[in-house]
Design a protein around this motif. Structure first.
Motif, mmCIF file in Angstrom:
data_model
loop_
_atom_site.group_PDB
_atom_site.id
_atom_site.type_symbol
_atom_site.label_atom_id
_atom_site.label_comp_id
_atom_site.label_asym_id
_atom_site.label_seq_id
_atom_site.Cartn_x
_atom_site.Cartn_y
_atom_site.Cartn_z
ATOM 1 N N GLY A 194 14.109 0.398 -3.299
ATOM 2 C CA GLY A 194 14.543 -0.820 -3.961
ATOM 3 C C GLY A 194 13.445 -1.851 -4.128
ATOM 4 O O GLY A 194 13.722 -3.052 -4.241
ATOM 5 N N ARG A 195 12.199 -1.422 -4.171
ATOM 6 C CA ARG A 195 11.050 -2.347 -4.318
ATOM 7 C C ARG A 195 10.319 -2.093 -5.629
ATOM 8 O O ARG A 195 9.092 -2.150 -5.699
ATOM 9 C CB ARG A 195 10.089 -2.183 -3.143
ATOM 10 C CG ARG A 195 10.729 -2.314 -1.775
ATOM 11 C CD ARG A 195 11.455 -3.645 -1.596
ATOM 12 N NE ARG A 195 10.555 -4.763 -1.623
ATOM 13 C CZ ARG A 195 9.941 -5.257 -0.544
ATOM 14 N NH1 ARG A 195 10.135 -4.681 0.640
ATOM 15 N NH2 ARG A 195 9.150 -6.300 -0.636
ATOM 16 N N LYS A 196 11.073 -1.837 -6.668
ATOM 17 C CA LYS A 196 10.492 -1.503 -7.962
ATOM 18 C C LYS A 196 9.651 -2.644 -8.525
ATOM 19 O O LYS A 196 8.587 -2.427 -9.110
ATOM 20 C CB LYS A 196 11.593 -1.128 -8.944
ATOM 21 C CG LYS A 196 11.099 -0.519 -10.237
ATOM 22 C CD LYS A 196 12.259 -0.023 -11.090
ATOM 23 C CE LYS A 196 11.757 0.613 -12.379
ATOM 24 N NZ LYS A 196 12.891 1.125 -13.201
ATOM 25 N N ALA A 197 10.116 -3.885 -8.358
ATOM 26 C CA ALA A 197 9.385 -5.042 -8.894
ATOM 27 C C ALA A 197 8.029 -5.199 -8.211
ATOM 28 O O ALA A 197 7.012 -5.460 -8.860
ATOM 29 C CB ALA A 197 10.211 -6.311 -8.738
ATOM 30 N N MET A 198 8.011 -5.028 -6.896
ATOM 31 C CA MET A 198 6.738 -5.116 -6.166
ATOM 32 C C MET A 198 5.782 -4.020 -6.617
ATOM 33 O O MET A 198 4.579 -4.258 -6.805
ATOM 34 C CB MET A 198 6.974 -5.019 -4.663
ATOM 35 C CG MET A 198 5.678 -4.983 -3.856
ATOM 36 S SD MET A 198 5.939 -4.815 -2.082
ATOM 37 C CE MET A 198 6.484 -6.463 -1.681
#
Length: 311
Positions: free
Chosen positions: A268-272
């Motif tokens: 769930g850290r796609k944006a990072m």
């Protein structure tokens, strides 16, 4: 001239640079005066930036406003709608200031926006003429503010200059750059030794030099400019150069970017992952040609200045 956000990372640098220019009178607007500077004559405490702020008595003494104040970070789990907070400050607060500036006879309004207005990923470098595509609430609030400023410009004739910087680095920089510096300082092994993206950056000294150029340059009126150092780096190269400038080499492990992307998506850290692995490039040729400007410092020089000052 009036500089908003004068206690922030960019605002402080603007105030420092203007203070070295003979004949320039700059006053900074802040939400609250720092305790150690309660008697600082060059700062004004004007409270929160909002749609009800009253700038009328302050603006009468100036001919240029550099608007660097903004809400840039929100802890999402603490609010129901992050964009509502961004809009109140970055849109409504900005337009309230601009409307009152125009009524007060301010000649030029310089707005520090964000390259996020263009988008957060590139296959080819962004130009200021490309169709905006803000993908995050902060960038969307900056885009809405830009649109409102152009409406005010058309209605009042006040000159507007918009500057869209990418990631800004420098001593004590917040956000992503600050995180990279802390990782290298702590000697944390990072799986970022094989990232071949391309990202544009702008050193704080280069950004401030551009902002000052836009204060009174005739060709800057009613234009949008992208800011940058003129050299694009991969995340791997940036970390290595940060380590070199600090005198503490980055510990990088060559993990394939595709594997990192997959792992980040699953966590769930796609944006990072996008910020670390994706490309975001800007074309500053219009900025350089129209303003007869070039970044005074290279990336290497900017990083060196950054860490020299911290020692």
């Amino acid at each position: 001239m009036l500089v908003t956000g004068a206690s922030g990372f960019v605002g402080r640098a603007i105030m420092h640079a203007l203070g070295t220019i003979e004949g320039v009178c700059a006053v900074g607007a802040v939400r609250e005066l720092p305790v150690k500077n309660r008697s600082e004559q060059s700062l004004l405490s004007l409270g929160d930036l909002s749609k009800t702020s009253d700038w009328s008595l302050v603006l009468a003494d100036f001919d240029v406003v550099i608007h660097a104040a903004a809400r840039a970070h929100i802890v999402k789990h603490e609010v129901t709608d992050p964009f509502d907070i961004y809009r109140k400050i970055n849109v409504q607060g900005t337009l309230r200031l601009a409307e009152q500036a125009a009524k007060a006879g301010i000649k030029r309004f310089v707005f520090i926006s964000s390259v996020g207005v263009n988008g957060n990923i590139t296959s080819r470098p962004f130009t200021s003429a490309i169709q905006p595509n803000p993908a995050e609430p902060y960038a969307l609030s900056k885009w809405e503010a830009e649109q409102g400023l152009w409406n005010i410009q058309r209605e009042t004739g006040m000159e507007v200059v918009i500057i869209r910087p990418p990631l800004v680095y420098g001593l004590d920089a917040p956000g992503n750059f600050g995180s990279l510096v802390r990782w290298v300082q702590k000697g944390i092994p990072l799986p970022l030794g094989a990232v071949h993206n391309k990202r544009s950056l702008v050193g704080i000294d280069n950004l401030v030099d551009l902002i000052i150029r836009c204060i009174d340059h005739p060709a800057a009126a009613n234009e949008v400019f992208l800011a940058g150092d003129g050299e694009d780096l991969s995340t791997t190269d940036l970390l290595r150069r940060v380590g070199e400038a600090m005198g503490k080499p980055a510990r990088l492990i060559p993990v394939p970017a595709g594997l990192l992307q997959l792992g980040a998506t699953l966590l769930g850290r796609k944006a990072m992952a996008q910020r670390l692995l994706g490309s975001l490039q800007v074309d500053i040729s219009k900025t350089c040609e129209l303003l007869d400007w070039k970044p005074p410092y290279t990336v290497q020089e900017g990083l060196k200045r950054c860490f020299e000052r911290s020692n």
